[in-house]
Design a protein around this motif. Structure first.
Motif, PDB file in Angstrom:
ATOM      1  N   LYS A 111       0.819  -1.215   0.000  1.00  0.00           N
ATOM      2  CA  LYS A 111       0.000   0.000   0.000  1.00  0.00           C
ATOM      3  C   LYS A 111       0.852   1.264   0.000  1.00  0.00           C
ATOM      4  O   LYS A 111       0.560   2.215  -0.734  1.00  0.00           O
ATOM      5  CB  LYS A 111      -0.941  -0.016   1.214  1.00  0.00           C
ATOM      6  N   SER A 112       1.914   1.280   0.805  1.00  0.00           N
ATOM      7  CA  SER A 112       2.759   2.479   0.861  1.00  0.00           C
ATOM      8  C   SER A 112       3.524   2.672  -0.440  1.00  0.00           C
ATOM      9  O   SER A 112       3.688   3.801  -0.918  1.00  0.00           O
ATOM     10  CB  SER A 112       3.727   2.392   2.042  1.00  0.00           C
ATOM     11  N   HIS A 113       3.984   1.568  -1.044  1.00  0.00           N
ATOM     12  CA  HIS A 113       4.743   1.675  -2.297  1.00  0.00           C
ATOM     13  C   HIS A 113       3.846   2.150  -3.434  1.00  0.00           C
ATOM     14  O   HIS A 113       4.247   3.007  -4.236  1.00  0.00           O
ATOM     15  CB  HIS A 113       5.372   0.327  -2.646  1.00  0.00           C
ATOM     16  N   ILE A 114       2.644   1.628  -3.504  1.00  0.00           N
ATOM     17  CA  ILE A 114       1.694   2.055  -4.535  1.00  0.00           C
ATOM     18  C   ILE A 114       1.370   3.538  -4.361  1.00  0.00           C
ATOM     19  O   ILE A 114       1.315   4.294  -5.337  1.00  0.00           O
ATOM     20  CB  ILE A 114       0.413   1.188  -4.482  1.00  0.00           C
ATOM     21  N   ALA A 119       2.090   9.213  -6.085  1.00  0.00           N
ATOM     22  CA  ALA A 119       2.514  10.577  -5.732  1.00  0.00           C
ATOM     23  C   ALA A 119       3.579  11.085  -6.693  1.00  0.00           C
ATOM     24  O   ALA A 119       3.683  12.287  -6.945  1.00  0.00           O
ATOM     25  CB  ALA A 119       3.040  10.604  -4.303  1.00  0.00           C
ATOM     26  N   GLN A 120       4.367  10.154  -7.253  1.00  0.00           N
ATOM     27  CA  GLN A 120       5.403  10.508  -8.221  1.00  0.00           C
ATOM     28  C   GLN A 120       4.864  10.563  -9.646  1.00  0.00           C
ATOM     29  O   GLN A 120       5.619  10.729 -10.583  1.00  0.00           O
ATOM     30  CB  GLN A 120       6.542   9.480  -8.163  1.00  0.00           C
ATOM     31  N   LYS A 121       3.528  10.413  -9.786  1.00  0.00           N
ATOM     32  CA  LYS A 121       2.864  10.414 -11.095  1.00  0.00           C
ATOM     33  C   LYS A 121       3.267   9.216 -11.955  1.00  0.00           C
ATOM     34  O   LYS A 121       3.139   9.244 -13.173  1.00  0.00           O
ATOM     35  CB  LYS A 121       3.170  11.707 -11.868  1.00  0.00           C
ATOM     36  N   ARG A 122       3.735   8.159 -11.314  1.00  0.00           N
ATOM     37  CA  ARG A 122       4.106   6.937 -12.047  1.00  0.00           C
ATOM     38  C   ARG A 122       2.921   5.972 -11.975  1.00  0.00           C
ATOM     39  O   ARG A 122       3.012   4.867 -11.444  1.00  0.00           O
ATOM     40  CB  ARG A 122       5.372   6.325 -11.462  1.00  0.00           C
ATOM     41  N   THR A 123       1.799   6.431 -12.506  1.00  0.00           N
ATOM     42  CA  THR A 123       0.545   5.702 -12.348  1.00  0.00           C
ATOM     43  C   THR A 123       0.558   4.348 -13.059  1.00  0.00           C
ATOM     44  O   THR A 123      -0.033   3.391 -12.578  1.00  0.00           O
ATOM     45  CB  THR A 123      -0.630   6.545 -12.870  1.00  0.00           C
ATOM     46  N   THR A 128       0.825  -1.721 -12.041  1.00  0.00           N
ATOM     47  CA  THR A 128       1.454  -3.045 -12.068  1.00  0.00           C
ATOM     48  C   THR A 128       1.468  -3.662 -10.673  1.00  0.00           C
ATOM     49  O   THR A 128       1.154  -4.845 -10.496  1.00  0.00           O
ATOM     50  CB  THR A 128       2.899  -2.944 -12.595  1.00  0.00           C
ATOM     51  N   PHE A 129       1.807  -2.863  -9.657  1.00  0.00           N
ATOM     52  CA  PHE A 129       1.831  -3.358  -8.276  1.00  0.00           C
ATOM     53  C   PHE A 129       0.418  -3.559  -7.737  1.00  0.00           C
ATOM     54  O   PHE A 129       0.174  -4.492  -6.965  1.00  0.00           O
ATOM     55  CB  PHE A 129       2.614  -2.390  -7.388  1.00  0.00           C
ATOM     56  N   SER A 130      -0.514  -2.696  -8.156  1.00  0.00           N
ATOM     57  CA  SER A 130      -1.909  -2.849  -7.727  1.00  0.00           C
ATOM     58  C   SER A 130      -2.501  -4.144  -8.277  1.00  0.00           C
ATOM     59  O   SER A 130      -3.239  -4.849  -7.574  1.00  0.00           O
ATOM     60  CB  SER A 130      -2.743  -1.659  -8.214  1.00  0.00           C
ATOM     61  N   GLU A 131      -2.181  -4.466  -9.515  1.00  0.00           N
ATOM     62  CA  GLU A 131      -2.684  -5.699 -10.132  1.00  0.00           C
ATOM     63  C   GLU A 131      -2.163  -6.925  -9.390  1.00  0.00           C
ATOM     64  O   GLU A 131      -2.901  -7.890  -9.149  1.00  0.00           O
ATOM     65  CB  GLU A 131      -2.289  -5.746 -11.608  1.00  0.00           C
ATOM     66  N   LEU A 132      -0.882  -6.901  -9.027  1.00  0.00           N
ATOM     67  CA  LEU A 132      -0.317  -8.016  -8.265  1.00  0.00           C
ATOM     68  C   LEU A 132      -0.981  -8.108  -6.892  1.00  0.00           C
ATOM     69  O   LEU A 132      -1.363  -9.204  -6.447  1.00  0.00           O
ATOM     70  CB  LEU A 132       1.193  -7.831  -8.103  1.00  0.00           C
ATOM     71  N   ILE A 172       2.169 -14.322 -15.909  1.00  0.00           N
ATOM     72  CA  ILE A 172       2.745 -14.969 -14.720  1.00  0.00           C
ATOM     73  C   ILE A 172       4.149 -14.431 -14.465  1.00  0.00           C
ATOM     74  O   ILE A 172       4.510 -14.105 -13.329  1.00  0.00           O
ATOM     75  CB  ILE A 172       2.776 -16.506 -14.902  1.00  0.00           C
ATOM     76  N   GLY A 173       4.933 -14.307 -15.520  1.00  0.00           N
ATOM     77  CA  GLY A 173       6.283 -13.766 -15.384  1.00  0.00           C
ATOM     78  C   GLY A 173       6.269 -12.354 -14.837  1.00  0.00           C
ATOM     79  O   GLY A 173       7.071 -12.002 -13.960  1.00  0.00           O
ATOM     80  N   LYS A 174       5.352 -11.546 -15.325  1.00  0.00           N
ATOM     81  CA  LYS A 174       5.232 -10.157 -14.859  1.00  0.00           C
ATOM     82  C   LYS A 174       4.852 -10.105 -13.390  1.00  0.00           C
ATOM     83  O   LYS A 174       5.402  -9.304 -12.614  1.00  0.00           O
ATOM     84  CB  LYS A 174       4.191  -9.418 -15.695  1.00  0.00           C
ATOM     85  N   ARG A 175       3.908 -10.974 -12.970  1.00  0.00           N
ATOM     86  CA  ARG A 175       3.485 -11.000 -11.572  1.00  0.00           C
ATOM     87  C   ARG A 175       4.672 -11.322 -10.650  1.00  0.00           C
ATOM     88  O   ARG A 175       4.869 -10.689  -9.611  1.00  0.00           O
ATOM     89  CB  ARG A 175       2.388 -12.050 -11.365  1.00  0.00           C
ATOM     90  N   PHE A 176       5.476 -12.308 -11.053  1.00  0.00           N
ATOM     91  CA  PHE A 176       6.575 -12.733 -10.189  1.00  0.00           C
ATOM     92  C   PHE A 176       7.747 -11.758 -10.225  1.00  0.00           C
ATOM     93  O   PHE A 176       8.431 -11.590  -9.213  1.00  0.00           O
ATOM     94  CB  PHE A 176       7.022 -14.154 -10.560  1.00  0.00           C
ATOM     95  N   ARG A 177       7.982 -11.113 -11.337  1.00  0.00           N
ATOM     96  CA  ARG A 177       9.033 -10.086 -11.363  1.00  0.00           C
ATOM     97  C   ARG A 177       8.647  -8.922 -10.447  1.00  0.00           C
ATOM     98  O   ARG A 177       9.497  -8.350  -9.761  1.00  0.00           O
ATOM     99  CB  ARG A 177       9.262  -9.597 -12.796  1.00  0.00           C
ATOM    100  N   THR A 178       7.368  -8.592 -10.438  1.00  0.00           N
ATOM    101  CA  THR A 178       6.883  -7.513  -9.574  1.00  0.00           C
ATOM    102  C   THR A 178       6.970  -7.918  -8.112  1.00  0.00           C
ATOM    103  O   THR A 178       7.376  -7.121  -7.258  1.00  0.00           O
ATOM    104  CB  THR A 178       5.428  -7.150  -9.939  1.00  0.00           C
ATOM    105  N   LEU A 179       6.601  -9.166  -7.815  1.00  0.00           N
ATOM    106  CA  LEU A 179       6.676  -9.659  -6.440  1.00  0.00           C
ATOM    107  C   LEU A 179       8.125  -9.683  -5.960  1.00  0.00           C
ATOM    108  O   LEU A 179       8.417  -9.324  -4.805  1.00  0.00           O
ATOM    109  CB  LEU A 179       6.067 -11.063  -6.356  1.00  0.00           C
ATOM    110  N   ARG A 180       9.029 -10.065  -6.840  1.00  0.00           N
ATOM    111  CA  ARG A 180      10.461 -10.057  -6.491  1.00  0.00           C
ATOM    112  C   ARG A 180      10.930  -8.637  -6.179  1.00  0.00           C
ATOM    113  O   ARG A 180      11.714  -8.419  -5.254  1.00  0.00           O
ATOM    114  CB  ARG A 180      11.275 -10.652  -7.641  1.00  0.00           C
TER     115      ARG A 180
END
Length: 399
Positions: A111-114, A119-123, A128-132, A172-180
């Motif tokens: 939540k804090s990272h999202i 806040a940095q306008k990197r919506t 990507t993190f919200s989807e994960l 799946i690859g995108k989800r795990f790269r984001t989780l990493r």
């Protein structure tokens, strides 16, 4: 300076029972931190030179056991800080041992990272993190767990669930790269120890799938650029594709946000929203012709995608999504009409720009700079399919 941990009798303070409290004293960088260990002794029963109870001290064995346990906890935490190569103070050492700093859960960090990314306008990156996060919530119901709970078994369970749900390999690859990335952030912030890192065993690289070809030949590009159309929306789709190709493969969102002030001394100057890199490219004649076709006096933007009506970030995102979907739909139809071998989208324009430059002998570093990529590694991902084709063709000459 090394930290020292010892228990002292605080004889300057006398309690109602005529005893003085035993205090744990932390010394680091000449700064002291005192903390009560919850027991007291009569100063007459304390050896002030050796900082330990005298032989005649009542309940001596229990007091020594408590002192030993207190010192052990602090020394273990010092070793942990040293293993993490992390600086600490007497106060931060005390806080860590006594859990004054609340252990953040996986949900807390997400939540804090999202929020920080938004806040940095990197919506887009925040999405990507919200989807994960939403995907993991759908599986587990909550993420009120600690990062040390995420082990190889946990990861394999998540992968199996994604496959059961029919997720594509790239998803799946995108989800795990984001989780990493989230786990690495947790280590960086001291939320979890590096020894709990599960990705040394669970290799995300095995989820990599060769990307579908997204670049077309220069001959096919010219077919699109020269496409004759009377429908104004088809014309816009072709022009945006063309502008992107001639102007460094500019991303659709960045293109939509261009204003008159982005044209400086015959160059297109803008900051790429995704990587915050400054892009300065010579304005190509064909691109200038397209700008002049659409820009009208008083309009806020160069292209008729966004307007002053779209004030909030969400309004802009909704508008961009709607226009991009329509543009890509028309490009795909035009591509089929022109017998282009892959589905035509604005992204094909970006990939094709990079590939044409590479085939012309331009270095990857220069292409990376013009695309505004965060690293050459990202650019190489764009060029991988082209490089493989080159190798395939070259090896035909072995015989």
């Amino acid at each position: 300076m090394k930290a020292t941990i010892e228990v002292v009798c605080y004889k300057s303070k006398v309690l109602a029972n005529n005893e003085s409290p035993l205090m744990l004293r932390i010394t680091k960088d000449r700064k002291l931190k005192y903390s009560s260990i919850g027991i007291s002794v009569n100063p007459a029963h304390w050896d002030f030179e050796k900082n330990k109870p005298r032989r005649n001290c009542p309940d001596k064995a229990r007091i020594e056991q408590i002192i030993s346990e207190q010192i052990r906890k602090y020394r273990e935490q010092i070793l942990d800080f040293q293993a993490e190569d992390k600086e600490f103070t007497s106060t931060s050492l005390y806080d860590r041992v006594n859990n004054q700093i609340k252990r953040r859960t996986v949900s807390d960090l997400f939540k804090s990272h999202i929020a920080n990314l938004k806040a940095q306008k990197r919506t887009g990156y925040a999405l990507t993190f919200s989807e994960l996060y939403n995907s993991l919530i759908l599986l587990h119901g909550h993420l009120d767990i600690h990062f040390s709970d995420i082990d190889v078994t946990w990861l394999r369970h998540y992968e199996a669930w994604l496959r059961f749900k029919g997720s594509a390999e790239n998803t799946i690859g995108k989800r795990f790269r984001t989780l990493r990335a989230v786990f690495n952030l947790a280590i960086e912030q001291g939320i979890v120890k590096a020894e709990y890192y599960p990705f040394k065993i669970y290799k995300v690289s095995k989820l990599h799938q060769t990307p579908a070809k997204r670049a077309i030949s220069k001959e096919d590009i010219m077919k699109v650029i020269n496409y004759q159309c009377t429908d104004p929306y088809d014309r816009l789709a072709v022009d945006l594709f063309t502008f992107g190709y001639f102007m460094g493969g500019i991303n659709f969102g960045d293109m939509a946000s261009l204003k008159s002030e982005n044209i400086v001394d015959g160059r297109l100057v803008y900051i790429r929203r995704k990587t915050h890199k400054l892009i300065r490219l010579p304005l190509q004649p064909k691109a200038l012709e397209i700008i002049e076709r659409y820009h009208t006096n008083g309009a806020l933007f160069l292209f008729p995608i966004l307007s002053d009506f779209h004030k909030t970030e969400q309004q802009q995102r909704n508008r961009l999504h709607k226009v991009l979907s329509n543009v890509n739909k028309r490009l795909k139809r035009i591509g089929k009409e022109l017998e282009i071998p892959i589905d035509l989208t604005t992204y094909v324009s970006r990939h094709s720009y990079a590939t044409v430059l590479k085939r012309s002998g331009v270095s990857t570093s220069i292409i990376s700079e013009s695309l505004g990529h965060s690293s050459e590694k990202v650019t190489q991902y764009y060029l991988d399919s082209f490089e493989n084709n080159q190798i395939d063709e070259a090896m035909k000459n072995l015989l």
